[in-house]
Structure formats: C-alpha cells, structure tokens
Design a protein around this motif. Structure first.
Motif, short mmCIF file in Angstrom:
data_model
loop_
_atom_site.label_atom_id
_atom_site.label_comp_id
_atom_site.label_asym_id
_atom_site.label_seq_id
_atom_site.Cartn_x
_atom_site.Cartn_y
_atom_site.Cartn_z
N UNK C 54 -0.01 3.43 1.48
CA UNK C 54 0.32 4.77 0.98
C UNK C 54 0.10 4.86 -0.52
N UNK C 55 0.41 3.79 -1.24
CA UNK C 55 0.16 3.77 -2.69
C UNK C 55 -1.35 3.82 -2.94
N UNK C 56 -2.09 3.02 -2.20
CA UNK C 56 -3.56 3.02 -2.36
C UNK C 56 -4.15 4.41 -2.12
N UNK C 57 -3.61 5.13 -1.12
CA UNK C 57 -4.09 6.49 -0.84
C UNK C 57 -3.87 7.39 -2.06
N UNK C 58 -2.70 7.26 -2.69
CA UNK C 58 -2.42 8.08 -3.87
C UNK C 58 -3.28 7.68 -5.06
N UNK C 59 -3.56 6.37 -5.19
CA UNK C 59 -4.44 5.93 -6.28
C UNK C 59 -5.84 6.53 -6.08
N UNK C 60 -6.32 6.55 -4.82
CA UNK C 60 -7.64 7.14 -4.55
C UNK C 60 -7.65 8.63 -4.91
N UNK C 61 -6.58 9.34 -4.57
CA UNK C 61 -6.50 10.77 -4.90
C UNK C 61 -6.56 10.96 -6.42
N UNK C 62 -5.86 10.10 -7.15
CA UNK C 62 -5.83 10.20 -8.61
C UNK C 62 -7.21 9.87 -9.19
N UNK C 63 -7.87 8.86 -8.63
CA UNK C 63 -9.22 8.51 -9.09
C UNK C 63 -10.18 9.67 -8.87
N UNK D 94 -5.81 -5.92 14.76
CA UNK D 94 -6.77 -4.81 14.83
C UNK D 94 -6.27 -3.59 14.07
N UNK D 95 -4.99 -3.24 14.30
CA UNK D 95 -4.43 -2.03 13.67
C UNK D 95 -4.40 -2.18 12.15
N UNK D 96 -3.94 -3.33 11.66
CA UNK D 96 -3.82 -3.53 10.20
C UNK D 96 -5.20 -3.55 9.54
N UNK D 97 -6.18 -4.15 10.22
CA UNK D 97 -7.51 -4.24 9.61
C UNK D 97 -8.19 -2.87 9.63
N UNK D 98 -8.00 -2.12 10.70
CA UNK D 98 -8.57 -0.76 10.72
C UNK D 98 -7.98 0.07 9.58
N UNK D 99 -6.68 -0.07 9.38
CA UNK D 99 -6.00 0.66 8.30
C UNK D 99 -6.50 0.20 6.92
N UNK D 100 -6.64 -1.12 6.74
CA UNK D 100 -7.14 -1.64 5.46
C UNK D 100 -8.57 -1.18 5.21
N UNK D 101 -9.40 -1.18 6.28
CA UNK D 101 -10.79 -0.75 6.11
C UNK D 101 -10.87 0.72 5.68
N UNK D 102 -9.94 1.56 6.19
CA UNK D 102 -9.93 2.96 5.74
C UNK D 102 -9.64 3.04 4.25
N UNK D 103 -8.69 2.24 3.79
CA UNK D 103 -8.35 2.24 2.36
C UNK D 103 -9.53 1.73 1.54
N UNK D 104 -10.20 0.68 2.03
CA UNK D 104 -11.35 0.11 1.31
C UNK D 104 -12.48 1.14 1.26
N UNK D 105 -12.70 1.85 2.36
CA UNK D 105 -13.75 2.87 2.40
C UNK D 105 -13.47 3.96 1.36
N UNK D 106 -12.21 4.40 1.28
CA UNK D 106 -11.86 5.41 0.26
C UNK D 106 -12.11 4.87 -1.14
N UNK D 107 -11.75 3.60 -1.36
CA UNK D 107 -11.97 2.97 -2.67
C UNK D 107 -13.46 2.92 -3.02
N UNK D 108 -14.28 2.51 -2.05
CA UNK D 108 -15.71 2.34 -2.28
C UNK D 108 -16.37 3.70 -2.55
N UNK D 109 -15.91 4.71 -1.88
CA UNK D 109 -16.52 6.04 -2.02
C UNK D 109 -15.95 6.83 -3.19
N UNK D 110 -14.90 6.33 -3.85
CA UNK D 110 -14.34 7.12 -4.96
C UNK D 110 -14.70 6.48 -6.30
#
Lengths: 110, 110, 110, 110
Positions: C54-63, D94-110
C-alpha cells in the motif's frame, strides 16, 4: 504516422534535402543494426536456456541502447524541425512543440 | 554472466528440467522475433528518411515490447527460482533476492 | 543552478516579466502543495505500519504527480525559452536545446 | 488498499511484530521528511520564479529520492513477506508474487 501537417516542417526543410537526423543517418543505421543483433542474441540465450537474470541483464542493455537512439533522434529533431518551426511563426512553433512533448511523454513513461 | 552460485537455483530446479521461463520458451522466442522485426523496421524507416517523430513512436513501441518481456521473465524467475531459494534457507533466499533486486533496479532506472 | 549564460533566455524574456511557467505559477504551487501532502501521508503510513505494498502504491502515485509537473514545466519552457532562443539565432538555439536535452535525459532516466 | 488476504503475510509475521520495512522505520521516516522538504523547496523556487531548468533538476532529484525509497521498501518486502509466503505454500507464494509484480510494474512504468 504523422499526418501531412506534422510532416510540414520537413517540407520546409526540403531545401536542405533532409530531416534532422539525416546528417547522422549512417550512424543511426549502425546502431539499429547492433540493436537487431542484440534481439537475435536474446533469442539464442532463450533457446540455450540461459539463466533468467543474465537474460534480464541483456534486455536492460538493449533497452538502454534504444533509449540512446531515442534521445539522439529527439535532439536532432529539436535542433532542426523545432527550431525551424519556431522561426516560421507562433502557430508552427506551437504545433511542433505539442508534437515533440507527446513523443517526450511517451519516452518518459516507457 | 551469473557465477556458479547464482546459477545454483537452477540446479535445484533441474528435477523440473528448466528455469522459470522455460514453460513459456516458445512464447518468449516469438516475442523476441517480433522485436527483432521491429529493429529491422526501424532501419527501413531511417533508410527511407521517415519523419523523426514517427520513428520515435516506433522506438517507444519497441521499448514497451522489451519491457513486457522483462516483466514476464522477472515474474517467471520470482515464481520459480526465488520461491525455491526461499524454501532452501535464509542464505539462499537472501542471495536470490539481492540478485533479483539488482535486476529490478536496472529495469526501473532504464 | 543554471549559470549566467543559461539564465539569459530569461533576461531576453524580461520584457514579458516572466519565465515560461509563470502563467501557471498558481497551478504549479497548488500541485506541489498536494505533492508535499502526499509526502506527509507517506510518513503517516510508515508510522502507522501500513502494509508495504500500500505504501508502494502511494509512492507510485506521488512519482506520477511529480512526473506530470516535470512534463508541464518542460512544455512551458519549450514554448517560451526554447522558441525565443530559436528566434534569437543559431548559437542561442543550440545552447537552449542542449540544456533542454540534458533535462529530458534526466527525466527519461529517472 | 490491500484486502485482508494480501495483509495475511503480515499476520504470519506478527511473531516478529512488524512488516518487512519496520526494522528501518526510522530511516524511512527520515528519508520521507527530506522528500517533504524537497517539495517545499520546489514551492519556494516557483514562488521566487527560479529558472525552469533549475526547477526540473530539483524535481529529478526528488524523483530519484522517491525511487530509492520504493526500491528499499520493495527489497524489505521481498526479504520478509515474499520469503515467508513462499515457505507457507504454493498458493500463498503465487498471491504474494502476483501482488509484488503489480507493484514492480507500476514502478517500472512510472
């Protein structure tokens, strides 16, 4: 594809016979040839079942090479088409800069 | 190239006969083939003196395709090598995650 | 900080009394105020031990919000300082575009 | 916000009393405080009509600082929540990695 209007800077430059990047045409072709080679190298790695992280490292190198091509093309475009549009008048300048900003936005977000 | 240690997760998986991405090997080859085609298409555009912004648009599309390959490989790697290292013990987990974080950092910064 | 030379476009614009972004000064202040609030919200999340993702999601929004400010400032800069440098002459145009390309490169790589 | 399921890794860690990043909680708070200060510094620059390119340089510095926070949080998350999910079983992994990959994808695209 750019519509006729967005290509007009180029018509304006036809007297010079080229777009901004043409002075470096051979250089861009050489760099894109290398990038094509990287894409083939990646296929070889996948076929030979290379270690995932090693493949990722090569993908990053290829992405960086592509990014350098983009920044080079953009710089050439600004130095030629954008400058010539700015000198043509406010309307031409606005259109060229709006178009360049769209390309920059795609670059920044990719 | 990964040293022997970083490749060990793979030995651990030899029972399954492959790295994480191998289940999708044909899919990755197809995608990299398309990317190779994009590199050739870009060379054609430069040779035919296409409009700079149109070339930039194609470079962005190619960068996006490469990025999707990276994220796919990373996901496969996490689901296989990272999970198996986590189950092997703390030391193996630490090493694999440090290595994955380096790859993620390169991805984020490129 | 820009040296005296890089600031000269602005002197050239002093007749208009402002840099490119000043027409939107209040808008930029409002957006930066919101971004400051996002930084405070993130501190609250860390203090309250919110879930990492959830923190990472907010950091992405801020970025993303910061990136939008950058692209806005760059667009204003191009429409004012770069256009005015292009009209001033080749040397001024070269200098302004080299400077803008450095800023774009930092944006693309960050 | 993470739903109950995505928060479960944390319950699994309640014995340690914290999420992955909590060992560095003070460090993250300090870094976010600095980032909040950067947001205020940017407002001052806009108010004082600083040169556009100088503002862009500071926005890039702030974006880099945020990115470093993201990569730190992600690393802590992988070392704690992802490792603990991997040990819990295939479904949790599976669930944790899918969730982490979503965060990584947002990071990579922002």
């Amino acid at each position: 594809m750019a519509d006729e209007t967005s290509g007009e800077c180029c018509h304006g430059e036809q007297e010079h016979g080229h777009h901004g990047y043409i002075g470096n045409q051979a250089g861009y072709l050489r760099r894109l040839k290398l990038i094509e080679g990287q894409a083939r190298g990646l296929q070889r790695m996948v076929e030979e079942e290379a270690y995932c992280i090693d493949i990722l490292t090569q993908v990053s190198a290829m992405t960086k090479a592509l990014q350098a091509v983009s920044l080079g093309l953009l710089s050439d475009h600004m130095n030629h088409c954008v400058v010539s549009a700015a000198r043509e008048g406010d309307e031409a300048a606005d259109a060229k800069i709006a178009e360049a900003m769209q390309a920059i936005t795609r670059l920044v977000k990719s």
